[in-house]
Design an enzyme around this catalytic site. Structure first.
Site, PDB file in Angstrom:
ATOM      1  N   CYS A   4       0.880  -1.169   0.000  1.00 45.54           N
ATOM      2  CA  CYS A   4       0.000   0.000   0.000  1.00 45.54           C
ATOM      3  C   CYS A   4       0.914   1.215   0.000  1.00 45.54           C
ATOM      4  O   CYS A   4       1.530   1.526   1.018  1.00 45.54           O
ATOM      5  CB  CYS A   4      -0.925   0.023   1.217  1.00 45.54           C
ATOM      6  SG  CYS A   4      -1.982   1.502   1.248  1.00 45.54           S
TER       7      CYS A   4
ATOM      8  N   CYS B  67      -0.676   4.395   2.368  1.00 49.98           N
ATOM      9  CA  CYS B  67      -0.775   4.304   3.833  1.00 49.98           C
ATOM     10  C   CYS B  67      -0.507   2.861   4.255  1.00 49.98           C
ATOM     11  O   CYS B  67       0.621   2.389   4.161  1.00 49.98           O
ATOM     12  CB  CYS B  67      -2.117   4.809   4.335  1.00 49.98           C
ATOM     13  SG  CYS B  67      -3.542   4.107   3.465  1.00 49.98           S
ATOM     14  N   SER B  68      -1.537   2.165   4.705  1.00 50.23           N
ATOM     15  CA  SER B  68      -1.348   0.772   5.131  1.00 50.23           C
ATOM     16  C   SER B  68      -2.634  -0.029   4.949  1.00 50.23           C
ATOM     17  O   SER B  68      -3.003  -0.823   5.813  1.00 50.23           O
ATOM     18  CB  SER B  68      -0.902   0.715   6.596  1.00 50.23           C
ATOM     19  OG  SER B  68      -1.848   1.368   7.432  1.00 50.23           O
ATOM     20  N   CYS B  69      -3.323   0.169   3.821  1.00 45.95           N
ATOM     21  CA  CYS B  69      -4.543  -0.592   3.548  1.00 45.95           C
ATOM     22  C   CYS B  69      -4.207  -2.079   3.521  1.00 45.95           C
ATOM     23  O   CYS B  69      -3.243  -2.498   2.873  1.00 45.95           O
ATOM     24  CB  CYS B  69      -5.138  -0.155   2.215  1.00 45.95           C
ATOM     25  SG  CYS B  69      -5.676   1.568   2.198  1.00 45.95           S
TER      26      CYS B  69
END
Length: 230
Positions: free
Chosen positions: A134, A137-139
């Site tokens: 990702c 961000c941190s999906c």
């Protein structure tokens, strides 16, 4: 000095210890100073006991939160994903459903909800190895993988996975043949990916539970391969 009585606004803004000190000073005039000191000692002891109780509670809550995070990160979540992979290895019809509509196929096993609403499964083959990142961000698909590992959220992984995927894989101990293409999938708020690793050799006679035991979290991100049969 102004009004320092317990009913004054200024008194109300003081801390508990300041208020106790003011009350003791007020009663020290008509009472013996020894009695006032005894009151102060009792108040201080009560406050210290309260502080210790709060500290103990805070430590207990922190320990409980750590345990929950550890369970969700390494046990519950990844085991869900491992069940999906094992079923896809075992049942061609389910694997086809997973390719076609991963969200529904995964939900059919009871895995859905937050961070798992829009899923796509990508299958590793001899020709193609899939890697998920990702970049914004941190999906991450919590429902099947649990909490994202720290490195997944770190800027070095998020940038290098796109620029130098083979180099990143090598750092995780994965060296692919030159002929194997590396496809990088960028997760977003709209879609999250689940890598279906290749089924290890010599596993034809294994049950779904035994197959699931060969699947690790990182293999479903693409930074590792599925385990081998001992």
């Amino acid at each position: 000095m102004g009004d320092l009585s317990p009913s004054s606004d200024r008194f109300a803004r003081w801390s508990l210890r300041q208020q106790l000190a003011a009350i003791i000073l007020l009663v020290a005039v008509p009472l013996n100073l020894g009695v006032a000191y005894a009151i102060w000692s009792l108040a201080s002891s009560a406050q210290d006991a309260q502080r210790r109780a709060i500290q103990f509670t805070a430590r207990s809550v922190a320990a409980a939160v750590d345990a929950i995070v550890e369970t969700y990160e390494t046990k519950v979540g990844p085991r869900n994903g491992a069940r999906v992979v094992a079923l896809a290895w075992s049942e061609p019809a389910y694997a086809e459903w997973l390719r076609r509509d991963a969200t529904s196929a995964i939900a059919d096993l009871g895995f859905g909800g937050r961070q798992g609403e829009h899923m796509q499964a990508v299958f590793n083959t001899d020709d193609t190895h899939n890697l998920v990142v990702c970049t914004l961000c941190s999906c991450y698909p919590w429902s099947v993988l649990g909490l994202p590992p720290v490195w997944y959220k770190a800027p070095p992984y998020r940038s290098r996975a796109v620029i130098d995927p083979r180099g990143v894989l090598a750092e995780f101990g994965v060296t692919l043949p030159e002929k194997t293409k590396v496809s990088v999938w960028d997760s977003t708020a709209e879609i999250r990916y689940l890598v279906i690793p290749m089924r290890p050799a010599n596993t034809d006679g294994l049950s779904e539970d035994e197959l699931a035991g060969l699947v690790n979290r990182d293999s479903m991100i693409g930074t590792r391969l599925a385990g081998k049969v001992a």
